[in-house]
Design a protein around this motif. Structure first.
Motif, short mmCIF file in Angstrom:
data_model
loop_
_atom_site.label_atom_id
_atom_site.label_comp_id
_atom_site.label_asym_id
_atom_site.label_seq_id
_atom_site.Cartn_x
_atom_site.Cartn_y
_atom_site.Cartn_z
N ILE A 31 11.03 42.27 -13.96
CA ILE A 31 12.30 42.41 -13.25
C ILE A 31 12.05 41.98 -11.81
O ILE A 31 11.13 42.47 -11.16
CB ILE A 31 12.80 43.87 -13.33
CG1 ILE A 31 13.09 44.23 -14.79
CG2 ILE A 31 14.04 44.05 -12.46
CD1 ILE A 31 13.45 45.69 -15.02
N VAL A 32 12.87 41.05 -11.33
CA VAL A 32 12.71 40.53 -9.97
C VAL A 32 14.02 40.62 -9.22
O VAL A 32 15.10 40.56 -9.81
CB VAL A 32 12.19 39.08 -9.97
CG1 VAL A 32 10.85 38.96 -10.69
CG2 VAL A 32 13.19 38.13 -10.56
N GLY A 33 13.89 40.74 -7.92
CA GLY A 33 15.06 40.80 -7.06
C GLY A 33 15.57 39.42 -6.69
O GLY A 33 14.92 38.40 -6.92
N ALA A 34 16.72 39.42 -6.08
CA ALA A 34 17.37 38.17 -5.69
C ALA A 34 16.51 37.37 -4.72
O ALA A 34 16.49 36.14 -4.78
CB ALA A 34 18.73 38.46 -5.07
N ALA A 35 15.77 38.04 -3.86
CA ALA A 35 14.94 37.32 -2.88
C ALA A 35 13.89 36.46 -3.58
O ALA A 35 13.63 35.32 -3.17
CB ALA A 35 14.26 38.31 -1.93
N THR A 36 13.29 36.98 -4.64
CA THR A 36 12.29 36.21 -5.40
C THR A 36 12.93 34.99 -6.04
O THR A 36 12.37 33.89 -6.00
CB THR A 36 11.65 37.10 -6.49
OG1 THR A 36 11.02 38.21 -5.85
CG2 THR A 36 10.64 36.33 -7.31
N ILE A 37 14.11 35.17 -6.60
CA ILE A 37 14.80 34.06 -7.25
C ILE A 37 15.21 33.01 -6.23
O ILE A 37 15.01 31.81 -6.43
CB ILE A 37 16.01 34.57 -8.06
CG1 ILE A 37 15.53 35.48 -9.20
CG2 ILE A 37 16.83 33.41 -8.60
CD1 ILE A 37 16.62 36.27 -9.90
#
Length: 121
Positions: free
Chosen positions: A102-108
Motif C-alpha cells: 500500500i503506497v501513498g499518493a506521494a510515492t505514485i
C-alpha cells in the motif's frame, strides 16, 4: 526510477478485460527484465487481497490470478493506492499478495514524474 514502467489499473472483477490487460503488459515487461509496477486504484486495489484475482477471468485471455503470479514471480510490484485501499477496508494489517504494498499518493506522483506511465485499462 527512470527505468521503471508504471501500468495503471483501476479495474478488478467489475471489468475483467480491463483488469487483465495491464497485467498482460506488465508481466511481459517484468519477464523481459524491466522494473514494472502495476499501480492499482479504485476497484483494482482488491487485487492485492489474496484469492481475489483467482476469481477473475475474461474469455480469450489468461486467468488474472495466473498473470498476477507470473508478474510478481518475475519481480513485478503491485502498488495499492492507500486512499482507495482504506475506503475498501484494506489496511495492510491483513495479508497482501506477494509483491503488493500500500503506497501513498506521494510515492505514485514521484514515480510518475520520474518514470513512464502506461494506461491500458
Amino acid at each position: 526510477m527512470a527505468d521503471t514502467l508504471l501500468f495503471c489499473n483501476s479495474h478488478g472483477a467489475d471489468q475483467p478485460e480491463r483488469a487483465t490487460v495491464p497485467f498482460i503488459a506488465a508481466a511481459t515487461a517484468a519477464v523481459s527484465g524491466k522494473r514494472a509496477v502495476v499501480v492499482c486504484t479504485v476497484e483494482a486495489v482488491n487485487l492485492g487481497v489474496p484469492g481475489v484475482a483467482d476469481g477473475i477471468e475474461e474469455e480469450g485471455m489468461p486467468p488474472l490470478g495466473d498473470l498476477v503470479r507470473q508478474f510478481t514471480d518475475a519481480g513485478g510490484e503491485i502498488w495499492l493506492c492507500s486512499a482507495c485501499a482504506l475506503k475498501r477496508g484494506i489496511t495492510g494489517e491483513q495479508e497482501l499478495v506477494p509483491g503488493a504494498s500500500i503506497v501513498g499518493a506521494a510515492t505514485i506522483v514521484e514515480a510518475l514524474a520520474e518514470g513512464r506511465a502506461i494506461t491500458l485499462s
